[in-house]
Design a protein around this motif. Structure first.
Motif, PDB file in Angstrom:
ATOM      1  N   UNK A 132       0.929  -1.100   0.054  1.00  0.00           N
ATOM      2  CA  UNK A 132      -0.014  -0.101   0.182  1.00  0.00           C
ATOM      3  C   UNK A 132       0.943   1.236  -0.039  1.00  0.00           C
ATOM      4  N   UNK A 133       2.077   1.172   0.581  1.00  0.00           N
ATOM      5  CA  UNK A 133       2.995   2.308   0.541  1.00  0.00           C
ATOM      6  C   UNK A 133       4.212   1.935   1.140  1.00  0.00           C
ATOM      7  N   UNK A 134       5.165   2.889   1.114  1.00  0.00           N
ATOM      8  CA  UNK A 134       6.615   2.429   1.340  1.00  0.00           C
ATOM      9  C   UNK A 134       6.664   2.253   2.963  1.00  0.00           C
ATOM     10  N   UNK A 135       7.255   1.272   3.446  1.00  0.00           N
ATOM     11  CA  UNK A 135       7.208   0.683   4.622  1.00  0.00           C
ATOM     12  C   UNK A 135       8.594   0.328   5.083  1.00  0.00           C
ATOM     13  N   UNK A 136       8.603   0.793   6.547  1.00  0.00           N
ATOM     14  CA  UNK A 136       9.723   0.298   7.101  1.00  0.00           C
ATOM     15  C   UNK A 136       9.542  -0.145   8.437  1.00  0.00           C
ATOM     16  N   UNK A 137      10.515  -1.151   8.931  1.00  0.00           N
ATOM     17  CA  UNK A 137      10.198  -1.981  10.036  1.00  0.00           C
ATOM     18  C   UNK A 137      11.509  -1.626  10.940  1.00  0.00           C
ATOM     19  N   UNK A 138      11.051  -1.417  12.502  1.00  0.00           N
ATOM     20  CA  UNK A 138      12.174  -1.197  13.240  1.00  0.00           C
ATOM     21  C   UNK A 138      11.905  -2.392  14.439  1.00  0.00           C
ATOM     22  N   UNK A 139      13.316  -3.016  14.634  1.00  0.00           N
ATOM     23  CA  UNK A 139      13.066  -3.787  15.591  1.00  0.00           C
ATOM     24  C   UNK A 139      13.767  -3.479  16.824  1.00  0.00           C
ATOM     25  N   UNK A 140      13.011  -3.289  18.053  1.00  0.00           N
ATOM     26  CA  UNK A 140      13.593  -2.661  19.158  1.00  0.00           C
ATOM     27  C   UNK A 140      14.285  -3.566  20.123  1.00  0.00           C
ATOM     28  N   UNK A 141      14.285  -4.899  19.679  1.00  0.00           N
ATOM     29  CA  UNK A 141      14.709  -6.074  20.354  1.00  0.00           C
ATOM     30  C   UNK A 141      16.295  -6.228  19.748  1.00  0.00           C
ATOM     31  N   UNK A 142      17.366  -5.525  20.267  1.00  0.00           N
ATOM     32  CA  UNK A 142      18.510  -5.494  19.676  1.00  0.00           C
ATOM     33  C   UNK A 142      19.241  -6.655  20.014  1.00  0.00           C
ATOM     34  N   UNK A 143      18.874  -7.509  21.127  1.00  0.00           N
ATOM     35  CA  UNK A 143      19.523  -8.675  21.328  1.00  0.00           C
ATOM     36  C   UNK A 143      19.246  -9.670  20.502  1.00  0.00           C
ATOM     37  N   UNK A 197      12.758 -10.021  14.131  1.00  0.00           N
ATOM     38  CA  UNK A 197      12.294  -9.325  13.000  1.00  0.00           C
ATOM     39  C   UNK A 197      13.056  -8.706  12.094  1.00  0.00           C
ATOM     40  N   UNK A 198      14.124  -7.928  12.489  1.00  0.00           N
ATOM     41  CA  UNK A 198      15.140  -7.210  11.838  1.00  0.00           C
ATOM     42  C   UNK A 198      15.892  -8.597  10.812  1.00  0.00           C
ATOM     43  N   UNK A 199      16.427  -9.439  11.175  1.00  0.00           N
ATOM     44  CA  UNK A 199      17.035 -10.521  10.466  1.00  0.00           C
ATOM     45  C   UNK A 199      16.070 -10.991   9.367  1.00  0.00           C
ATOM     46  N   UNK A 200      14.892 -11.484   9.879  1.00  0.00           N
ATOM     47  CA  UNK A 200      13.858 -12.129   8.775  1.00  0.00           C
ATOM     48  C   UNK A 200      13.549 -10.889   7.978  1.00  0.00           C
ATOM     49  N   UNK A 201      13.132  -9.698   8.349  1.00  0.00           N
ATOM     50  CA  UNK A 201      12.573  -8.684   7.426  1.00  0.00           C
ATOM     51  C   UNK A 201      13.932  -8.412   6.326  1.00  0.00           C
ATOM     52  N   UNK A 202      15.263  -8.425   6.854  1.00  0.00           N
ATOM     53  CA  UNK A 202      16.368  -8.390   5.837  1.00  0.00           C
ATOM     54  C   UNK A 202      16.233  -9.200   4.855  1.00  0.00           C
ATOM     55  N   UNK A 203      15.894 -10.427   5.269  1.00  0.00           N
ATOM     56  CA  UNK A 203      15.990 -11.645   4.314  1.00  0.00           C
ATOM     57  C   UNK A 203      14.936 -11.431   3.203  1.00  0.00           C
ATOM     58  N   UNK A 204      13.964 -10.810   3.667  1.00  0.00           N
ATOM     59  CA  UNK A 204      12.621 -10.763   2.788  1.00  0.00           C
ATOM     60  C   UNK A 204      12.834  -9.593   1.975  1.00  0.00           C
ATOM     61  N   UNK A 205      13.335  -8.629   2.254  1.00  0.00           N
ATOM     62  CA  UNK A 205      13.740  -7.390   1.313  1.00  0.00           C
ATOM     63  C   UNK A 205      12.961  -6.281   0.676  1.00  0.00           C
ATOM     64  N   UNK A 206      11.548  -6.464   1.404  1.00  0.00           N
ATOM     65  CA  UNK A 206      10.747  -5.684   0.626  1.00  0.00           C
ATOM     66  C   UNK A 206      10.407  -4.413   1.698  1.00  0.00           C
TER      67      UNK A 206
END
Ligand SMILES: Nc1ncnc2c1ncn2[C@@H]1O[C@H](COP(=O)(O)OP(=O)(O)O)[C@@H](O)[C@H]1O
Ligand SMILES: [Mg+2]
Length: 195
Positions: free
Chosen positions: A28-39, A43-52
């Motif tokens: 629907x529109x440009x989207x960003x994801x922030x994963x506040x779980x630094x440890x 979500x960060x690693x998974x979404x990086x692989x998805x790449x959208x």
């Protein structure tokens, strides 16, 4: 629009929802994801692989033109941080399983947020890992609504396809699994409801 996904408990399906919902919002529109779980950073690693979607570290700013920012909070955020989130976010989603124990945790969190002055109109429970067979979601939704909680109409059902998607670094839509399409339909339904 900020869409925060939070809970007082880990393992409820926050990261699974964050990654797949961000993938649906990206349609629907440009989207960003922030994963506040630094440890852990699931979500960060998974979404990086998805790449959208653009994947942000905590404190990093989304690119110009970003329409949706999905925030996956850390395991056990402080209540005060959740209250602040409810004031800043367009939507705060609290995923919850449908078992009695999980529901009590969810009701307690809802009440604590309200007592601490949270902007409750932005907050919504999302039933997750719902057994695909039976009427658990309908019954639980009704019960929670009677207790004054706002509950999303769309539930996220429990399918192995989500685990496959995580392992493959894909959205649930894109895994080879006979339930991938119905799982993705839940995610799309929730995306529509949220924005
Ligand atoms: N809708 C679902 N159907 C099946 N398994 C799920 C679903 N949502 C989450 N899971 C599984 O539950 C576990 C915890 O999910 P996760 O998203 O990492 O939770 P959290 O981020 O809240 O700790 C993972 O093994 C994940 O694959
Ligand atoms: Mg997580």
């Amino acid at each position: 629009m900020i869409i925060a996904i939070t809970s007082s408990k880990g393992g409820v399906g926050k990261s699974t929802l964050a990654v797949n919902l961000s993938g649906a919002l990206a349609l629907r529109g440009q989207t960003a994801l922030m994963d506040a779980d630094a440890v852990v950073g699931t979500a960060r690693r998974w979404a990086s692989r998805v790449g959208v979607v653009q994947v942000l570290r905590e404190g990093e700013r989304p690119a110009a033109g970003t329409r949706y920012l999905v925030l996956d909070t850390e395991g056990r955020p402080a209540l005060k941080d959740m209250v602040d989130l409810s004031r800043q976010a367009g939507a705060v989603l609290i995923p919850s399983g449908v078992s009695g124990v999980e529901l009590e945790t969810t009701v307690a969190l809802w009440q604590a947020l309200g007592d601490q002055g949270g902007a409750m109109e932005a907050v919504r429970v999302v039933l997750t890992r719902v057994p695909p067979v039976g009427r658990a979601a309908e019954q639980v939704r009704e019960e929670l609504r009677q207790r004054g909680l706002q509950v999303a109409q769309t539930s996220i059902r429990q399918y192995i396809a989500y685990q496959r998607a995580h392992e493959a670094g894909k959205l649930v839509r894109d895994v080879t699994d006979e339930r991938a399409a119905v799982a993705w339909a839940d995610v799309l339904g929730l995306a529509l409801e949220v924005c």
